[in-house]
Motif scaffolding. Structure first.
Motif, PDB file in Angstrom:
ATOM      1  N   VAL A 277      36.106  42.735  45.807  1.00 19.52           N
ATOM      2  CA  VAL A 277      37.062  41.938  45.050  1.00 19.52           C
ATOM      3  C   VAL A 277      37.720  40.946  46.000  1.00 19.52           C
TER       4      VAL A 277
ATOM      5  N   SER B 240      35.968  37.870  36.317  1.00 21.98           N
ATOM      6  CA  SER B 240      37.026  37.091  36.952  1.00 21.98           C
ATOM      7  C   SER B 240      38.265  37.040  36.071  1.00 21.98           C
TER       8      SER B 240
ATOM      9  N   LEU C 174      40.628  44.644  37.443  1.00 27.77           N
ATOM     10  CA  LEU C 174      41.093  43.506  38.223  1.00 27.77           C
ATOM     11  C   LEU C 174      42.537  43.158  37.899  1.00 27.77           C
TER      12      LEU C 174
ATOM     13  N   GLN D 140      40.656  37.411  46.037  1.00 26.78           N
ATOM     14  CA  GLN D 140      41.706  36.708  45.309  1.00 26.78           C
ATOM     15  C   GLN D 140      41.645  35.245  45.747  1.00 26.78           C
TER      16      GLN D 140
ATOM     17  N   SER E  35      35.716  39.756  40.756  1.00 27.33           N
ATOM     18  CA  SER E  35      34.808  40.802  41.215  1.00 27.33           C
ATOM     19  C   SER E  35      33.482  40.157  41.610  1.00 27.33           C
TER      20      SER E  35
ATOM     21  N   GLN F 193      42.303  37.820  40.484  1.00 29.86           N
ATOM     22  CA  GLN F 193      41.209  38.405  41.246  1.00 29.86           C
ATOM     23  C   GLN F 193      39.854  38.119  40.599  1.00 29.86           C
TER      24      GLN F 193
END
Length: 367
Positions: free
Chosen positions: A112, A90, A36, A114, A42, A40
């Motif tokens: 993913v 995260s 990541l 953002q 996951s 971002q």
């Protein structure tokens, strides 16, 4: 033939944007925290609904830029679906691990985002490739404290939220325009859950309007038993269309069918709305009959209009009531079916493409 037994792998169901009958399943190692970038998170996608509405996302993928939501490599696309996901890793201060979200996810078991905070209950994905799309497609709802997203109620939420929204908006959109001075509204693909929602909400909002469902001959008994429409007509009996001021709300995208309805109603047709592509393989263009040409009914744009007028709280309250109304109407008619993994999704996808999926089932993919 795809091999589906891929223990400890995550999967993505990819479709050719230029040929919806071509697909493949890719298996990959799960993303870990080191994969990541800063900011971002996951998401493990736990489940998502899969209906004829998802075929619309595939067929209109270029036109509405649905393929831009979750870009895939090469000549393949990753189509979206409404689902629930859980944060597994995260690097964002805005989303903590194990938070659960409802929103648009790819046909996959992991993705993913953002996130950026959008009020107390929502976050929005700020990934650059999503910014040109309608805001409604980028918004996620925090559901940890929302009881109606758990258990069988959660399955109904996944199934009905995208479909009930069309009914809510159509009812207000047409009423605010005095139904174009029409007395009848015809709803094609009347067996679809979207069509049922449109018919139901217009009858609730404006009982004086006559709502007539149009469906295939083999589904007329099922549609009639729903007790949603004032009358049900099959596609082979369009002579039964009435010579009275009318609106057509088309969910088929079948230009030949729409042309026949336009021609039959002629000057009685006051407005024609194009809102779906359940007959996805039908091509051609609908010619203008009289002064009426089909107008696109694009839910995200209309949703933003009513969000601005009502505000978020009133919008959510009316939306929740619409979902409950639709669930009450369907709970004795539609059975929730759980479909497992990429193999189950593959089979269901082909059934929805060829029209063999049962209208009496609502499908939830458990990843």
């Amino acid at each position: 033939m795809a091999v589906f037994d891929q223990t400890d792998k995550v999967w993505r169901f990819l479709i050719s944007p230029d040929d919806s009958t071509r697909y493949r399943v890719d298996f990959e190692d799960p993303l870990v925290r080191d994969d990541l970038s800063q900011g971002q998170a996951s998401i493990a996608i736990e489940r998502f609904s899969f209906t004829a509405n998802n075929i619309l996302y595939v067929v209109l993928g270029h036109q509405n830029r649905y393929w831009d939501l979750f870009p895939a490599e090469g000549k393949w696309g990753n189509s979206p679906a409404w689902g629930v996901g859980r944060v597994v890793d995260s690097k964002s201060d805005l989303l903590e691990k194990d938070s659960r979200l409802f929103g648009l996810f790819p046909l996959a078991s992991q993705c993913v985002i953002q996130p950026r905070i959008l009020g107390p209950r929502h976050v929005v994905d700020t990934a650059q490739h999503r910014q040109a799309l309608a805001p409604a497609y980028n918004r996620y709802t925090r559901i940890d404290e929302l009881d109606h997203f758990h258990g069988i109620g959660g399955d109904w939420q996944l199934l009905l939220r995208p479909l009930a929204l069309v009914g809510l908006l159509a009812a207000h959109h047409f009423k605010d325009r005095n139904y174009f001075n029409a007395k009848i509204i015809y709803v094609t693909s009347a067996s679809s859950k979207t069509g049922i929602g449109v018919g139901l909400m217009i009858k609730n909002q404006s009982p004086e309007m006559k709502v007539i469902g149009i469906t295939s001959p083999e589904k007329t008994n099922y549609v009639s038993a729903l007790d949603v429409y004032d009358q049900v007509i099959d596609y082979d009996n369009l002579a039964e269309l009435q010579d009275a001021p009318s609106i057509l709300f088309d969910l088929t995208g079948n230009h030949s069918l729409v042309q026949k309805i336009h021609s039959k109603l002629s000057a009685a047709l006051k407005h024609s709305a194009s809102a779906g592509r359940s007959h996805w393989s039908a091509g051609g263009e609908t010619e203008v009959v009289g002064n009426v040409a089909p107008e696109r009914f694009f839910t995200p744009v209309i949703m933003q209009h009513y969000l601005a007028i009502w505000g978020g709280e009133l919008f959510e309250r009316r939306f929740g009531a619409t979902i409950q109304t639709l669930q009450n109407a369907l709970s004795g008619q539609v059975e929730i079916k759980h479909v497992r993994g990429s193999e189950g999704l593959t089979s269901l996808y082909m059934q929805l493409l060829d029209g063999s999926a049962s209208a009496k089932e609502g499908h939830i993919i458990i990843t």
